[in-house]
Enzyme design. Structure first.
Site, PDB file in Angstrom:
ATOM      1  N   HIS A 179       0.862  -1.182   0.000  1.00  0.00           N
ATOM      2  CA  HIS A 179       0.000   0.000   0.000  1.00  0.00           C
ATOM      3  C   HIS A 179       0.896   1.229   0.000  1.00  0.00           C
ATOM      4  O   HIS A 179       2.023   1.195   0.497  1.00  0.00           O
ATOM      5  CB  HIS A 179      -0.871  -0.043   1.263  1.00  0.00           C
ATOM      6  N   ASP A 186       2.779  -4.552   8.095  1.00  0.00           N
ATOM      7  CA  ASP A 186       1.509  -3.842   7.941  1.00  0.00           C
ATOM      8  C   ASP A 186       0.393  -4.874   8.072  1.00  0.00           C
ATOM      9  O   ASP A 186       0.166  -5.682   7.173  1.00  0.00           O
ATOM     10  CB  ASP A 186       1.485  -3.156   6.570  1.00  0.00           C
ATOM     11  N   GLN A 195      -4.810  -5.486   6.834  1.00  0.00           N
ATOM     12  CA  GLN A 195      -5.764  -6.396   6.202  1.00  0.00           C
ATOM     13  C   GLN A 195      -5.802  -7.780   6.836  1.00  0.00           C
ATOM     14  O   GLN A 195      -6.570  -8.634   6.400  1.00  0.00           O
ATOM     15  CB  GLN A 195      -5.431  -6.540   4.708  1.00  0.00           C
ATOM     16  N   LYS A 206     -10.797  -1.400  10.219  1.00  0.00           N
ATOM     17  CA  LYS A 206     -10.857  -2.638   9.444  1.00  0.00           C
ATOM     18  C   LYS A 206     -11.098  -3.843  10.351  1.00  0.00           C
ATOM     19  O   LYS A 206     -11.016  -4.988   9.910  1.00  0.00           O
ATOM     20  CB  LYS A 206      -9.565  -2.815   8.649  1.00  0.00           C
ATOM     21  N   CYS A 223      -4.711   2.324  -3.842  1.00  0.00           N
ATOM     22  CA  CYS A 223      -3.480   2.842  -3.219  1.00  0.00           C
ATOM     23  C   CYS A 223      -2.320   1.868  -3.388  1.00  0.00           C
ATOM     24  O   CYS A 223      -1.470   1.730  -2.507  1.00  0.00           O
ATOM     25  CB  CYS A 223      -3.703   3.161  -1.745  1.00  0.00           C
TER      26      CYS A 223
END
Length: 413
Positions: free
Chosen positions: A130, A207, A210, A233, A371
């Site tokens: 991202h 990261d 997700q 999220k 993104c």
């Protein structure tokens, strides 16, 4: 992608009752919300917690000695402890509240990067990142004279481990990559890459935006140095993120911002900084959102990560098979291990047009480059449509989505 299905215990009707936003019509059609990778919906208990705080306990934290301040402070810190248990960190002090995954990564790039990166050092990220895990590293590398290198991916959308081995060296100081891709759904081998990075003395930032609502996250088992994720999220409020960092590293990093809370003593001659995590939490935080986030964590824990992952994987398999059967549809990202995200293109139909026509039928999907522009360039496309599934979605909603998609495609024949 593995088609193996695992048993789960999900009462979908009971779950959907916790999300009244889903029970509405959009453009005269029943809403089918398939944009969960961008943000998912919030159970009523999260909304109620926000309202309750503002109606009953609203006060600033950590400073006041009156009852409202003490109640707010206790509830705020209870969320920090809940997150500690949720990701299995050693201690609550390793949990830092931020505005989101983007700010968490910026904090590390800015604070750790300015302290430990030097000219000629190397930072390694992947092709599927991202923008939030690209731009902060570009900025600090430019500032420090460090070099940004890219881990390549194959056509299925998986990091090529053999190439990573070639890129890693004693010059590598940071390896930053996502746990799961927001565009492809690919689940990356975090433990394997972390072990490889640590072998050359590099730090690792993952990261987890997700992955944290879908997959088990045990930061001690993964042995990552930093792990970043966002509340919105995970069925929680927007504008709130978390950064986990190992204590010994956080204590060596300078503050990211200056202001209230991050200090012990201030004079015009100099300032003594606070202990972690407060050293990195300048100013009044998003108190109500932090407090409400605990309810989102409880929602996930009540359902059980195994149940959530198994059910969402079934939805992924079901939708993938339906889409793969449509001749004009091409799925982008076919990794063996995926979270419940499907990006796709439709021959002869621009993804923006596709998104608008689906919306006219009450179906919400994401369109664009998500993104991840360098990833789009890798696949030689401008963008995709993306359907992403959460625990409150149903097989019937996927059927409605596929039917609408076929109706749209038929108009171009």
């Amino acid at each position: 992608m593995s088609s193996t299905l695992v048993e789960y215990k999900i009462d979908i009707q009971k779950i959907r009752e916790e999300f009244p936003i889903l029970d509405q019509q959009v453009n005269g059609k029943q809403l089918v919300y398939l944009d969960n990778a961008a943000t998912n919906q919030k159970p009523q208990r999260v909304v109620d917690a926000l309202v309750y705080h503002y109606q009953n306990d609203n006060a600033n934290i950590h400073r006041g000695i009156h009852t409202l301040a003490e109640r707010s402070t206790t509830a705020f810190e209870e969320t920090r402890k809940a997150i500690q248990g949720f990701i299995n960190s050693n201690e609550a002090e390793e949990i830092i509240f931020t505005k989101g995954t983007s700010e968490s990564i910026n904090l590390v790039a800015s604070s750790w990067g300015r302290k430990f990166l030097n000219a000629g050092d190397e930072v390694l990220i992947s092709t599927m990142e991202h923008h939030s895990n690209i731009v902060p590293w570009q900025m600090i590398c430019e500032e420090k004279g460090a070099i940004l290198k890219i881990m390549p991916i194959n056509e299925a959308g998986e990091i090529v481990i053999e190439e990573v081995k070639k890129l890693l060296s004693e010059k590598t100081k940071m390896v930053a990559f996502n746990h799961a891709s927001n565009t492809l759904g690919t689940v990356n081998p975090v433990k394997q890459i972390t072990k490889m990075a640590h072998a050359v003395g590099a730090k690792v930032l993952v990261d987890g935006a997700q992955s944290t609502s879908h997959l088990e996250v045990d930061v001690k088992d993964l042995n990552v140095d930093f792990f970043a994720f966002s509340a919105h999220k995970m069925y929680g409020p927007t504008g709130l993120g978390v950064l986990y960092g190992k204590r010994d590293i956080l204590e060596k990093m300078p503050p990211y911002q200056g202001g209230g809370e991050m200090i012990k003593d201030v004079s015009f001659e100099g300032t003594t900084y606070n202990d972690i995590p407060y050293k990195f939490e300048a100013g009044t935080p998003d108190i109500a959102n932090v407090i409400a986030f605990k309810k989102a964590i409880e929602f996930i824990e009540e359902l059980g990560k195994d149940n959530i992952a198994a059910y969402e994987h079934e939805l992924l398999i079901y939708a993938t098979e339906k889409l793969a059967a449509i001749e004009e549809v091409k799925i982008v990202g076919t990794a063996k291990d995926k979270v419940s995200v499907i990006s796709f293109t439709v021959e002869g139909v621009h993804h923006f047009d596709l998104g608008m026509w689906l919306d006219a039928k009450g179906i919400a999907v994401r369109t664009g480059h998500h993104c991840t522009q360098p990833l789009m360039e890798h696949f030689c496309i401008e963008g995709t449509a993306r359907a992403s599934f959460s625990v409150y979605n149903t097989h019937e909603e996927i059927d409605a989505f596929v039917k609408a998609l076929k109706d749209i495609i038929s108009k171009f024949k």
